[in-house]
Scaffold this motif. Structure first.
Motif, PDB file in Angstrom:
ATOM      1  N   THR A 143       1.232  -1.381   0.133  1.00 32.01           N
ATOM      2  CA  THR A 143      -0.254  -0.024  -0.386  1.00 32.01           C
ATOM      3  C   THR A 143       0.508   1.470  -0.004  1.00 32.01           C
ATOM      4  O   THR A 143       2.062   1.054   0.207  1.00 32.01           O
ATOM      5  N   THR A 202       0.923   6.296   0.143  1.00 34.60           N
ATOM      6  CA  THR A 202      -0.008   7.194  -0.269  1.00 34.60           C
ATOM      7  C   THR A 202       0.905   8.100  -0.776  1.00 34.60           C
ATOM      8  O   THR A 202       2.396   7.863  -0.405  1.00 34.60           O
ATOM      9  N   ILE A 203       0.197   9.389  -0.238  1.00 29.44           N
ATOM     10  CA  ILE A 203       1.382  10.808  -1.385  1.00 29.44           C
ATOM     11  C   ILE A 203       1.235  11.995  -0.247  1.00 29.44           C
ATOM     12  O   ILE A 203       0.266  12.159   0.038  1.00 29.44           O
ATOM     13  N   SER A 263      12.754  16.638   7.215  1.00 26.52           N
ATOM     14  CA  SER A 263      13.396  14.727   6.129  1.00 26.52           C
ATOM     15  C   SER A 263      14.092  15.489   5.304  1.00 26.52           C
ATOM     16  O   SER A 263      13.662  16.511   4.555  1.00 26.52           O
ATOM     17  N   TYR A 266       5.635  13.569  -1.454  1.00 21.61           N
ATOM     18  CA  TYR A 266       6.819  12.304  -1.919  1.00 21.61           C
ATOM     19  C   TYR A 266       5.508  11.494  -1.484  1.00 21.61           C
ATOM     20  O   TYR A 266       4.885  11.111  -0.834  1.00 21.61           O
ATOM     21  N   MET A 305       0.488  19.026  12.582  1.00 16.98           N
ATOM     22  CA  MET A 305       0.116  17.624  13.197  1.00 16.98           C
ATOM     23  C   MET A 305       1.229  16.626  14.338  1.00 16.98           C
ATOM     24  O   MET A 305       1.938  17.448  14.262  1.00 16.98           O
ATOM     25  N   ARG A 338       3.098  15.051  15.936  1.00 18.96           N
ATOM     26  CA  ARG A 338       5.141  13.768  15.857  1.00 18.96           C
ATOM     27  C   ARG A 338       5.089  12.395  16.346  1.00 18.96           C
ATOM     28  O   ARG A 338       4.607  12.870  17.647  1.00 18.96           O
ATOM     29  N   GLU A 350      16.951  12.192  14.397  1.00 11.71           N
ATOM     30  CA  GLU A 350      17.618  11.832  13.915  1.00 11.71           C
ATOM     31  C   GLU A 350      17.453  10.263  13.448  1.00 11.71           C
ATOM     32  O   GLU A 350      18.155   9.291  14.380  1.00 11.71           O
ATOM     33  N   ASN A 351      16.309  10.208  13.076  1.00 13.32           N
ATOM     34  CA  ASN A 351      16.324   8.481  12.847  1.00 13.32           C
ATOM     35  C   ASN A 351      15.508   7.836  11.482  1.00 13.32           C
ATOM     36  O   ASN A 351      15.130   9.259  10.753  1.00 13.32           O
ATOM     37  N   TYR A 352      15.853   6.992  11.167  1.00 16.09           N
ATOM     38  CA  TYR A 352      15.346   6.963   9.492  1.00 16.09           C
ATOM     39  C   TYR A 352      13.872   7.575   9.588  1.00 16.09           C
ATOM     40  O   TYR A 352      13.965   7.824   8.236  1.00 16.09           O
ATOM     41  N   SER A 399      12.010   9.545  10.880  1.00 18.75           N
ATOM     42  CA  SER A 399      11.574  11.033  10.580  1.00 18.75           C
ATOM     43  C   SER A 399      12.664  11.169   9.483  1.00 18.75           C
ATOM     44  O   SER A 399      12.314  12.132   8.846  1.00 18.75           O
ATOM     45  N   LEU A 400      13.408  11.265   9.039  1.00 16.77           N
ATOM     46  CA  LEU A 400      14.767  11.522   7.883  1.00 16.77           C
ATOM     47  C   LEU A 400      14.551  11.416   6.483  1.00 16.77           C
ATOM     48  O   LEU A 400      14.129  12.033   5.809  1.00 16.77           O
ATOM     49  N   MET A 401      13.638  10.331   6.522  1.00 16.48           N
ATOM     50  CA  MET A 401      13.115   9.852   4.980  1.00 16.48           C
ATOM     51  C   MET A 401      11.452  10.025   4.996  1.00 16.48           C
ATOM     52  O   MET A 401      10.428  10.034   3.919  1.00 16.48           O
ATOM     53  N   GLY A 402      11.185  10.886   6.268  1.00 17.93           N
ATOM     54  CA  GLY A 402       8.985  10.887   6.057  1.00 17.93           C
ATOM     55  C   GLY A 402       8.161  10.334   6.162  1.00 17.93           C
ATOM     56  O   GLY A 402       7.620  10.686   5.227  1.00 17.93           O
ATOM     57  N   LEU A 403       8.605   9.269   7.105  1.00 18.51           N
ATOM     58  CA  LEU A 403       7.796   8.490   6.930  1.00 18.51           C
ATOM     59  C   LEU A 403       6.836   8.038   7.702  1.00 18.51           C
ATOM     60  O   LEU A 403       6.120   8.061   8.061  1.00 18.51           O
ATOM     61  N   VAL A 434       4.164  10.564  10.169  1.00 20.57           N
ATOM     62  CA  VAL A 434       3.027  11.663   8.893  1.00 20.57           C
ATOM     63  C   VAL A 434       2.210  10.369   9.793  1.00 20.57           C
ATOM     64  O   VAL A 434       1.813   9.347   8.986  1.00 20.57           O
ATOM     65  N   ALA A 488      -0.916   9.355   7.327  1.00 23.27           N
ATOM     66  CA  ALA A 488       0.560   7.916   6.677  1.00 23.27           C
ATOM     67  C   ALA A 488      -0.765   6.934   6.528  1.00 23.27           C
ATOM     68  O   ALA A 488      -0.860   6.425   6.466  1.00 23.27           O
ATOM     69  N   MET A 539      -2.856   4.539   3.793  1.00 19.88           N
ATOM     70  CA  MET A 539      -2.104   3.911   3.400  1.00 19.88           C
ATOM     71  C   MET A 539      -3.171   2.154   3.676  1.00 19.88           C
ATOM     72  O   MET A 539      -3.349   1.671   3.105  1.00 19.88           O
ATOM     73  N   VAL A 576      -3.800  16.327   2.045  1.00 21.94           N
ATOM     74  CA  VAL A 576      -3.121  15.683   3.341  1.00 21.94           C
ATOM     75  C   VAL A 576      -1.490  14.498   2.667  1.00 21.94           C
ATOM     76  O   VAL A 576      -0.705  15.226   2.707  1.00 21.94           O
ATOM     77  N   CYS A 577      -2.376  13.602   2.471  1.00 19.64           N
ATOM     78  CA  CYS A 577      -1.971  12.194   2.738  1.00 19.64           C
ATOM     79  C   CYS A 577      -2.543  11.543   1.846  1.00 19.64           C
ATOM     80  O   CYS A 577      -3.846  10.916   1.946  1.00 19.64           O
TER      81      CYS A 577
END
Lengths: 145, 375
Positions: free
Chosen positions: A68, A70-71, A79, A85, B118, B120, B126-128, B130-134, B136, B139, B143, B193-194
């Motif tokens: 699955t 989402t955007i 980030s 993204y 939003m 948090r 800095e962890n994976y 949050s760095l990669m924007g996951l 959220v 989301a 999903m 938003v997502c």
């Protein structure tokens, strides 16, 4: 592994994934139960299926499909990704479903079931000049592995 | 039943933004409202529980701190934290105490003050993720919504309709954060938003408090002629399913089954429901998990009005998290407050007809609770 310029590539967090010396694809570090064969993302000690204590390290399949997605349209602070993204979950070929950042895929192109594979993205240089890398998923180049 | 657990009193502090108030102020107002509703004094409370996640105010010993302002006669006070499901889990423990006979009365206070913006999760380091924007928050629901759309053909407007209905319901709830009507077009055209969740499909962050007083049936019978019973309750934590999204909040379908069995009823017996709609997919996914509609039919059911106050399955009659607001620790108690008002026929314009049995489903990161109430 030596990147362009002779610097080493090091994982953002040690033990998250392997970078094979032979140039093969990076793989997430998982665990596998020697008794029942259940496979897990990340480090587990006890099997969720059969309760066996003591699981083996297992390099997870580098390929899978989008389970699955989402955007994300609102930029989260801290980030490296720039909204909009795509993010999602990837069902790896050997079972586990893992959280996934997608790169080199246009947000509107992501689809459930899309074949993807693991890749590494540069995050920053560390104090020794090494390239710190994190894992992400991109559209799979070969049809099947 | 002679060993029943009764909801003797309920009370709220309005949900919204109250920068001038502390959690002490919010909690006190809700607690006093619940005492007045129950017709008892604080000296008659034998146990105190507090559901709160965190934020501003005292981080340690918050329960004792809040209860000490109501009175100090030595009762046991316990803090319960289950993220957005904190106060419903606290209510389950309070009910266990009453059923076990260790207290005749117990008060559960749920309270929260939250920051704008939003939520948090996972901290700022800095962890994976949050760095990669996951990290959220919407989301996770987005999903699950995408998967539901792919599997069952659920449409963006199905999700959006949840918000239209919740806003309309909240208009007649004086404690709600948003009391404004909103059209399907406005929901769909608000900022994405997502995908597929737009801004007006996200619950707000809120300040607010709830208080619920439980009592043994013997105690309650001396104070009310028409008690509302907390008939059954069940909680759960995630069941591993290869790591897929949705595990974080736990198995509503499994927990609901346990609650139905303990109550000796089935999903068809529920007349009114308050459920966890932090984001609009919550309502569609949860009515399926609760067994109200077959898997995959939640979208059309909601879109065609099935969960309206006048519908076959009224859901979130007070506006839900989306419009009543979602001060995390207070939410479970607010759900129960609305169920009790419905079962007592005190819901005014929001009143569901022929309402005898109600259900609250409250989920948080780490677990889910289902509570069943009846007259």
């Amino acid at each position: 592994m030596v990147a362009a310029g002779g610097t080493q590539r090091v994982p953002l967090r040690e033990g998250t994934f392997t970078i094979p010396e032979d140039g093969g694809p990076p793989r997430l570090c998982g665990t596998r139960c020697p008794s029942c064969g259940a496979t897990y993302a990340g480090q587990r000690v006890i099997c969720l299926g059969c309760a066996r204590r003591g699981l083996e390290p297992h390099a997870l399949s580098p390929s899978g499909t989008v389970w699955t997605f989402t955007i994300v349209r609102q930029q989260p602070p801290g980030s490296i990704m720039k909204a909009p993204y795509p993010i999602g979950q990837v069902a790896l070929d050997d079972g586990p479903i893992v959280a996934a950042a997608f790169i080199d895929i246009a947000p509107e192109d992501v689809r459930i079931g899309m074949p993807v594979e693991m890749t590494l993205v540069p995050i920053r240089k560390d104090d020794n000049g090494n390239e710190v890398v994190a894992h992400a998923f991109r559209r799979r180049k070969e049809a099947a592995r | 039943m002679s060993d029943g657990v009764v909801v003797l009193g309920v009370g709220l502090h309005p949900f919204g933004r109250f920068p001038e108030l502390t959690i002490d102020d919010l909690a006190r107002e809700a607690a006093l409202a619940a005492l007045d509703d129950a017709g008892i004094t604080f000296r008659e409370i034998e146990a105190g529980l507090v559901g709160r996640v965190g934020g501003t105010g005292p981080p340690v010993g918050v329960g004792t701190h809040l209860f000490a302002q109501l009175g100090q006669h030595g009762i046991p006070v316990t803090n319960v934290e289950l993220a957005c499901g904190s106060s419903s889990r606290a209510l389950m423990h309070a009910a266990d105490m009453i059923r076990a006979g260790t207290a005749d009365t117990a008060m559960v206070i749920g309270v929260e003050k939250m920051e704008r913006g939003m939520l948090r999760v996972g901290g700022a380091s800095e962890n994976y993720a949050s760095l990669m924007g996951l990290n959220v928050m919407p989301a996770a629901y987005a999903m699950r919504a995408q998967r539901h759309m792919a599997d069952y053909g659920t449409k963006p407007e199905h999700f959006a309709q949840v918000s239209v209905k919740s806003h309309r319901n909240a208009m007649s709830n004086p404690f709600a954060q948003y009391r404004i009507a909103i059209t399907l077009e406005e929901v769909l055209n608000s900022r994405m938003v997502c995908d597929p969740i737009t801004l007006y499909q996200c619950c707000p962050t809120s300040d607010g408090a709830s208080a619920v007083i439980l009592a043994s049936e013997a105690f309650a019978r001396t104070h009310t002629a028409s008690p509302v019973f907390m008939r059954a309750w069940a909680g759960g934590s995630p069941v591993y399913d290869n790591g897929r999204e949705g595990e974080g909040e736990g198995p509503t379908s499994l927990v609901a089954k346990r609650a139905y069995e303990r109550a000796g009823i089935g999903p068809g017996d529920i007349d009114v429901t308050q459920l966890h709609d932090a984001f609009t997919p919550g309502e569609i996914l949860t009515i399926e998990d609760l067994g109200y509609v077959p898997r995959g039919q939640g979208g059309p059911f909601v879109f065609e009005g099935g969960t309206e106050i006048t519908g076959e399955r009224p859901v979130n009659t007070d506006g839900g998290l989306l419009s009543r607001g979602h001060p995390m620790g207070a939410t479970g108690g607010a759900m129960v407050t609305e169920i009790v008002r419905q079962l007592r026929r005190q819901a005014g314009e929001r009143q569901v007809r022929n309402c005898r049995t109600g259900l609250a489903q409250n989920a948080g990161i780490g677990g889910v609770n289902v509570l069943v109430f009846s007259t």
